[in-house]
Motif scaffolding. Structure first.
Motif, mmCIF file in Angstrom:
data_model
loop_
_atom_site.group_PDB
_atom_site.id
_atom_site.type_symbol
_atom_site.label_atom_id
_atom_site.label_comp_id
_atom_site.label_asym_id
_atom_site.label_seq_id
_atom_site.Cartn_x
_atom_site.Cartn_y
_atom_site.Cartn_z
ATOM 1 N N ILE A 1 50.938 -0.530 3.551
ATOM 2 C CA ILE A 1 50.140 0.483 2.630
ATOM 3 C C ILE A 1 49.122 -0.466 1.970
ATOM 4 N N ALA A 2 49.591 -1.568 1.209
ATOM 5 C CA ALA A 2 48.618 -2.444 0.507
ATOM 6 C C ALA A 2 47.685 -3.035 1.330
ATOM 7 N N THR A 3 48.207 -3.651 2.671
ATOM 8 C CA THR A 3 46.963 -4.167 3.432
ATOM 9 C C THR A 3 45.985 -3.076 3.969
ATOM 10 N N ARG A 4 46.479 -1.757 4.267
ATOM 11 C CA ARG A 4 45.591 -0.848 4.778
ATOM 12 C C ARG A 4 44.766 -0.485 3.591
ATOM 13 N N LEU A 5 44.810 -0.248 2.489
ATOM 14 C CA LEU A 5 43.987 0.077 1.370
ATOM 15 C C LEU A 5 43.181 -0.873 1.003
ATOM 16 N N ILE A 6 43.652 -2.340 1.104
ATOM 17 C CA ILE A 6 42.638 -3.261 0.800
ATOM 18 C C ILE A 6 41.448 -3.275 1.894
ATOM 19 N N ARG A 7 42.009 -3.108 3.235
ATOM 20 C CA ARG A 7 41.109 -3.152 4.443
ATOM 21 C C ARG A 7 40.031 -1.958 4.382
ATOM 22 N N TYR A 8 40.598 -0.901 4.001
ATOM 23 C CA TYR A 8 39.930 0.323 3.891
ATOM 24 C C TYR A 8 38.777 0.198 2.688
ATOM 25 N N THR A 9 38.998 -0.116 1.781
ATOM 26 C CA THR A 9 38.296 -0.396 0.622
ATOM 27 C C THR A 9 36.999 -1.367 0.947
ATOM 28 N N HIS A 10 37.575 -2.299 1.437
ATOM 29 C CA HIS A 10 36.518 -3.424 1.825
ATOM 30 C C HIS A 10 35.494 -2.968 3.025
ATOM 31 N N LEU A 11 36.078 -2.273 3.883
ATOM 32 C CA LEU A 11 35.060 -1.553 4.923
ATOM 33 C C LEU A 11 34.144 -0.776 4.134
ATOM 34 N N LEU A 12 34.599 0.293 3.276
ATOM 35 C CA LEU A 12 33.730 1.051 2.543
ATOM 36 C C LEU A 12 32.718 0.510 1.869
ATOM 37 N N ASP A 13 33.113 -0.636 1.243
ATOM 38 C CA ASP A 13 31.999 -1.669 0.745
ATOM 39 C C ASP A 13 31.131 -2.027 1.541
ATOM 40 N N LEU A 14 31.548 -2.665 2.504
ATOM 41 C CA LEU A 14 30.709 -3.274 3.680
ATOM 42 C C LEU A 14 29.828 -2.003 4.108
ATOM 43 N N ARG A 15 30.322 -0.925 4.606
ATOM 44 C CA ARG A 15 29.378 0.220 4.812
ATOM 45 C C ARG A 15 28.255 0.835 3.935
ATOM 46 N N ALA A 16 28.476 0.665 2.929
ATOM 47 C CA ALA A 16 27.593 1.024 1.772
ATOM 48 C C ALA A 16 26.573 0.000 1.684
ATOM 49 N N SER A 17 26.959 -1.398 1.529
ATOM 50 C CA SER A 17 25.941 -2.267 1.686
ATOM 51 C C SER A 17 25.041 -2.457 2.745
ATOM 52 N N CYS A 18 25.727 -1.948 4.042
ATOM 53 C CA CYS A 18 24.896 -2.111 5.143
ATOM 54 C C CYS A 18 24.031 -1.186 5.402
ATOM 55 N N TYR A 19 24.281 0.226 4.932
ATOM 56 C CA TYR A 19 23.286 1.205 4.862
ATOM 57 C C TYR A 19 22.223 1.074 3.838
ATOM 58 N N LEU B 1 36.528 1.657 10.768
ATOM 59 C CA LEU B 1 37.219 2.553 10.073
ATOM 60 C C LEU B 1 37.745 3.729 10.994
ATOM 61 N N THR B 2 37.144 4.011 12.042
ATOM 62 C CA THR B 2 37.782 5.014 13.082
ATOM 63 C C THR B 2 38.991 4.352 13.613
ATOM 64 N N GLU B 3 39.223 3.169 13.761
ATOM 65 C CA GLU B 3 40.426 2.642 14.346
ATOM 66 C C GLU B 3 41.398 2.628 13.167
ATOM 67 N N LEU B 4 40.917 2.401 12.133
ATOM 68 C CA LEU B 4 41.819 2.348 10.752
ATOM 69 C C LEU B 4 42.508 3.755 10.872
ATOM 70 N N GLY B 5 41.813 4.615 11.030
ATOM 71 C CA GLY B 5 42.392 5.969 11.035
ATOM 72 C C GLY B 5 42.063 6.623 9.536
ATOM 73 N N SER B 6 42.765 7.859 9.243
ATOM 74 C CA SER B 6 42.732 8.433 8.251
ATOM 75 C C SER B 6 43.567 8.014 7.020
ATOM 76 N N VAL B 7 42.891 7.549 6.042
ATOM 77 C CA VAL B 7 43.499 7.060 5.013
ATOM 78 C C VAL B 7 43.581 8.132 3.679
ATOM 79 N N ASP B 8 44.892 8.378 3.430
ATOM 80 C CA ASP B 8 44.998 9.206 2.008
ATOM 81 C C ASP B 8 44.890 8.229 1.010
ATOM 82 N N PHE B 9 43.816 8.109 0.124
ATOM 83 C CA PHE B 9 43.840 6.964 -0.668
ATOM 84 C C PHE B 9 44.714 7.257 -1.820
#
Length: 204
Positions: free
Chosen positions: A9-27, A64-72
């Motif tokens: 759970i922790a690994t998924r949340l950390i990865r998910y949060t990191h990807l969201l930050d990267l996506r926001a910075s990239c766009y 993010l698609t590979e990570l799947g749905s994350v219920d934060f």
């Protein structure tokens, strides 16, 4: 239904949060690059930069698609609950488990040890809720600290020592001395680890 280990759970949340930050910075970078192109005009370097950023965005979206749905919210609730349980158990049993003392029989010790060492402690360390013990490197290398009991004889009862075994070794290595505290034994194990690593990687 089997519960997910809190480490997953922790690994998924950390990865998910990191990807969201990267996506926001990239766009944000893509939008900035488009404004530069609007201002300066279309050039080869500007086009290459924009194309590179768009490829990065596609890669992030794919991950993010590979990570799947994350219920934060639910994952955070699970982690919060797990953290409270682990910290409570550690307060009650942590020191005794570290010192190999028996608590209510072997099964109880095994289950609590698995929760604390196998799942709880690493997760809390990742989340910044608990500092890793100073002997973590030695433990990961294979060192173990033991506490002497009555059956071990008067010289070892109440004392501590470390052991080390590697897969290709014939015998187990043990500390030359015994120690008055659990921490002192680990401190010596860390010194032994430094010597072990130095011998494996001699200076050229």
């Amino acid at each position: 239904m089997q519960q997910e280990p809190v480490t997953i759970i922790a690994t998924r949340l950390i990865r998910y949060t990191h990807l969201l930050d990267l996506r926001a910075s990239c766009y944000a970078a893509i939008e900035a690059q488009r404004k530069i192109i609007e201002h300066d005009g279309q050039t080869s370097s500007h086009s290459l930069s924009l194309h590179s950023l768009q490829q990065q965005a596609q890669q992030i979206e794919s991950e993010l698609t590979e990570l799947g749905s994350v219920d934060f919210r639910q994952d955070l609730i699970k982690l919060d609950s797990a953290a409270k349980v682990v910290l409570s158990l550690e307060t009650q049993f942590g020191e005794a488990i570290d010192r190999d003392e028996e608590i209510g029989g072997g099964d109880a010790v095994d289950s609590i040890t698995d929760l604390l060492l196998g799942q709880g402690r690493p997760t809390l360390e990742v989340l910044g809720l608990r500092e890793a013990p100073f002997w973590k490197a030695a433990a990961e290398f294979g060192y173990r600290v033991h506490r002497g009991h009555e059956v071990d004889g008067a010289e070892l009862e109440g004392k501590y020592w470390w052991s080390l075994y590697r897969e290709d070794w014939v015998e187990v290595e043990t500390s030359e001395s015994v120690f008055d505290s659990y921490e002192a034994a680990w401190q010596n194990a860390m010194c032994a680890l430094a010597s072990e690593l130095k011998s494996e990687c001699p200076e050229s």
